[in-house]
Design a protein around this motif. Structure first.
Motif, short mmCIF file in Angstrom:
data_model
loop_
_atom_site.label_atom_id
_atom_site.label_comp_id
_atom_site.label_asym_id
_atom_site.label_seq_id
_atom_site.Cartn_x
_atom_site.Cartn_y
_atom_site.Cartn_z
N PHE A 1 -8.91 3.35 9.75
CA PHE A 1 -7.86 3.46 10.77
C PHE A 1 -6.74 4.38 10.30
CE2 PHE A 1 -3.89 2.35 12.77
CZ PHE A 1 -4.23 2.13 14.09
N ALA A 2 -6.31 4.20 9.05
CA ALA A 2 -5.20 5.00 8.53
C ALA A 2 -5.54 6.49 8.58
CB ALA A 2 -4.88 4.57 7.11
N ARG A 3 -6.76 6.83 8.21
CA ARG A 3 -7.16 8.24 8.22
C ARG A 3 -7.16 8.81 9.63
NH1 ARG A 3 -12.16 10.07 9.28
NH2 ARG A 3 -13.09 8.02 8.89
N LEU A 4 -7.69 8.06 10.58
CA LEU A 4 -7.76 8.55 11.95
C LEU A 4 -6.40 8.54 12.63
CD1 LEU A 4 -11.11 6.86 13.01
CD2 LEU A 4 -10.74 9.27 12.47
N GLY B 1 0.81 -1.20 0.00
CA GLY B 1 0.00 0.00 0.00
C GLY B 1 0.84 1.25 0.00
N LYS B 2 0.16 2.31 0.35
CA LYS B 2 0.77 3.62 0.23
C LYS B 2 1.54 4.01 1.47
CE LYS B 2 -3.89 5.07 1.38
NZ LYS B 2 -5.07 5.74 0.93
N PHE B 3 1.56 3.14 2.51
CA PHE B 3 2.21 3.50 3.75
C PHE B 3 3.59 2.89 3.85
CE2 PHE B 3 -1.40 5.57 5.32
CZ PHE B 3 -2.50 4.81 4.95
N GLU B 4 4.53 3.69 4.29
CA GLU B 4 5.89 3.20 4.46
C GLU B 4 5.99 2.40 5.74
OE1 GLU B 4 8.72 6.30 4.44
OE2 GLU B 4 10.41 5.01 4.90
N ARG B 5 6.60 1.24 5.67
CA ARG B 5 6.70 0.39 6.85
C ARG B 5 7.67 1.00 7.85
NH1 ARG B 5 4.71 -3.90 8.96
NH2 ARG B 5 5.98 -5.28 10.24
N MET B 6 7.39 0.78 9.15
CA MET B 6 8.17 1.43 10.20
C MET B 6 9.31 0.55 10.71
SD MET B 6 5.22 3.31 12.39
CE MET B 6 4.24 1.83 12.61
N SER B 7 9.63 -0.55 10.04
CA SER B 7 10.73 -1.44 10.37
C SER B 7 10.67 -1.92 11.82
CB SER B 7 12.09 -0.74 10.12
OG SER B 7 12.29 0.32 11.03
N GLY B 8 9.46 -2.11 12.35
CA GLY B 8 9.30 -2.72 13.65
C GLY B 8 9.41 -1.79 14.83
N THR B 9 9.91 -0.58 14.66
CA THR B 9 10.04 0.36 15.77
C THR B 9 9.57 1.74 15.33
OG1 THR B 9 12.32 0.87 15.16
CG2 THR B 9 11.99 -0.88 16.78
N VAL B 10 9.44 2.64 16.31
CA VAL B 10 8.99 3.99 16.02
C VAL B 10 10.16 4.82 15.49
CG1 VAL B 10 7.99 6.08 17.00
CG2 VAL B 10 7.28 3.84 17.88
N GLY C 1 -22.94 2.56 18.34
CA GLY C 1 -23.80 3.61 17.83
C GLY C 1 -23.02 4.76 17.22
N ASP C 2 -21.84 5.05 17.79
CA ASP C 2 -20.97 6.10 17.26
C ASP C 2 -19.62 5.46 16.97
OD1 ASP C 2 -19.59 8.34 16.54
OD2 ASP C 2 -20.07 9.50 18.34
N ARG C 3 -19.58 4.70 15.91
CA ARG C 3 -18.39 3.89 15.60
C ARG C 3 -17.13 4.74 15.46
NH1 ARG C 3 -16.53 -0.79 12.93
NH2 ARG C 3 -14.84 -0.35 11.48
N GLU C 4 -17.21 5.83 14.71
CA GLU C 4 -16.00 6.62 14.47
C GLU C 4 -15.44 7.18 15.77
OE1 GLU C 4 -14.50 10.54 12.01
OE2 GLU C 4 -15.54 8.92 10.97
N ARG C 5 -16.29 7.64 16.67
CA ARG C 5 -15.79 8.17 17.95
C ARG C 5 -15.09 7.09 18.76
NH1 ARG C 5 -17.37 8.26 23.22
NH2 ARG C 5 -19.35 7.24 22.77
N VAL C 6 -15.68 5.90 18.79
CA VAL C 6 -15.07 4.79 19.55
C VAL C 6 -13.70 4.44 18.97
CG1 VAL C 6 -15.29 2.34 20.11
CG2 VAL C 6 -17.27 3.85 20.31
N ILE C 7 -13.61 4.34 17.65
CA ILE C 7 -12.34 4.01 17.02
C ILE C 7 -11.34 5.15 17.20
CG2 ILE C 7 -11.20 3.52 14.83
CD1 ILE C 7 -13.69 2.06 13.95
N ARG C 8 -11.81 6.38 17.05
CA ARG C 8 -10.91 7.53 17.20
C ARG C 8 -10.31 7.58 18.61
NH1 ARG C 8 -14.37 11.23 16.02
NH2 ARG C 8 -14.78 11.96 18.14
N GLU D 1 0.91 -1.18 12.01
CA GLU D 1 1.09 -1.31 10.56
C GLU D 1 0.02 -2.19 9.94
OE1 GLU D 1 2.58 -0.89 6.76
OE2 GLU D 1 2.87 0.27 8.59
N ARG D 2 -0.35 -3.25 10.65
CA ARG D 2 -1.40 -4.15 10.15
C ARG D 2 -2.72 -3.40 10.01
NH1 ARG D 2 -3.19 -9.67 13.37
NH2 ARG D 2 -4.78 -10.41 11.91
N LEU D 3 -3.05 -2.58 10.98
CA LEU D 3 -4.30 -1.83 10.93
C LEU D 3 -4.24 -0.74 9.87
CD1 LEU D 3 -4.97 -1.66 14.77
CD2 LEU D 3 -6.49 -2.69 13.08
N ARG D 4 -3.11 -0.07 9.76
CA ARG D 4 -2.97 0.97 8.74
C ARG D 4 -3.09 0.40 7.34
NH1 ARG D 4 1.84 5.13 10.05
NH2 ARG D 4 2.32 4.47 7.94
N SER D 5 -2.49 -0.76 7.13
CA SER D 5 -2.50 -1.37 5.80
C SER D 5 -3.85 -1.98 5.45
CB SER D 5 -1.42 -2.45 5.72
OG SER D 5 -0.14 -1.91 5.97
#
Length: 301
Positions: free
Chosen positions: A226-229, A11-20, A186-193, A217-221
């Motif tokens: 998730f990626a947007r939030l 995808g469009k996201f660069e992998r973080m090589s396992g660390t921040v 009921g408010d999915r985006e708020r819970v995820i955010r 990374e799994r969630l972003r990909s």
């Protein structure tokens, strides 16, 4: 049976090589927090000429924090600087950071802010406590949101956790990717955010945790949502709150929840649900009866 959740992906996201990448994240976080502020938010007069970029200028942040403009520029360019605690405090004040954002900034710079302490040895198992909390739904999660203990009421309310593969027993992973949770809140985006804002604080505090970095990374990909939030870079640790659930068996119910952290084990959290109103209390009583009566929980398929 477990859900075939995506484990990786191109995808469009660069992998973080396992660390921040601490320098990069510190740079982006400071820039994002600068851009969300207007001059009037920090007591500065409005300039007459039109601003080309949103938020404060670097010069204004430097003035408020008592540092040079060049220093702010180098920080925002991710040149590997490690600000002192005094400078971090000054930047935090200048950027009007919340307590959670202040702690996040210190974590990124690898300093412990006042009042924070490192986790001690792992506490004794909380499983007996979780069971004793019945009939209130309760569970224990770790800093990665992995579900490590639960009582029958929580499993009946949410999902049949024992049927899930261990690597899928994660509250945020389930909430974002599992089809059973697509209409559960009921408010999915708020819970995820809110969950992402909490996860980001843990992510910064543990830059060497490859399992946590892999989860992000799994969630972003796997999830554009998730990626947007995640790119919002919100930081907030939730200690209590409310959630509106839409349960497929008992219908809508309002939940109040509390998050408790045991002494000596800041990496684990005990989450307890209770009814937020009388109608929901009746429905939680139904949940307790069904769970204790042996009625199967929702299948994890």
């Amino acid at each position: 049976m477990g859900l075939a959740l995506p484990c990786s992906g191109e995808g469009k996201f660069e992998r973080m090589s396992g660390t921040v990448d601490v320098a990069h994240e510190l740079a982006v976080f400071l820039r994002a927090r600068r851009e969300r502020l207007a001059p009037e938010d920090v007591g500065l007069p409005l300039r007459r000429r039109t601003r080309r970029t949103p938020g404060l200028r670097r010069e204004e942040v430097a003035e408020l924090a008592g540092v040079s403009v060049d220093y702010v520029i180098r920080l925002e360019q991710g040149r590997g600087l490690r600000p002192s605690p005094d400078v971090l405090d000054a930047l935090s004040t200048a950027l009007r950071l919340s307590d959670d954002e202040h702690a996040y900034l210190f974590d990124l710079a690898r300093h412990w802010s006042a009042g924070r302490r490192q986790s001690g040895t792992e506490a004794a198992s909380l499983s007996p406590v979780v069971r004793a909390l019945s009939p209130l739904p309760a569970m224990v999660i770790d800093h990665r949101f992995d579900i490590v203990a639960w009582n029958p009421e929580m499993a009946w309310l949410m999902l049949d956790f024992p049927e899930l593969p261990e690597d899928q027993r994660n509250t945020l992973l389930l909430c974002v990717l599992h089809p059973a949770f697509a209409d559960f809140y009921g408010d999915r985006e708020r819970v995820i955010r809110e969950g992402i804002a909490d996860l980001r604080a843990a992510w910064a505090a543990r830059p060497g945790d490859t399992a946590l970095a892999d989860l992000v990374e799994r969630l972003r990909s796997s999830s554009e949502e998730f990626a947007r939030l995640w790119e919002r870079r919100d930081v907030h640790v939730n200690g209590q709150g409310t959630k509106a659930l839409v349960h497929p068996r008992v219908g809508p119910l309002a939940i109040a929840y509390d998050v408790l952290t045991p002494l000596g084990d800041a990496g684990r959290r005990l989450i307890v649900y209770r009814a937020a109103d009388a109608a929901s209390e009746d429905k939680l009583n139904t949940v307790a009866r069904e769970a204790r009566g042996g009625t199967p929980a929702l299948r994890a398929v």
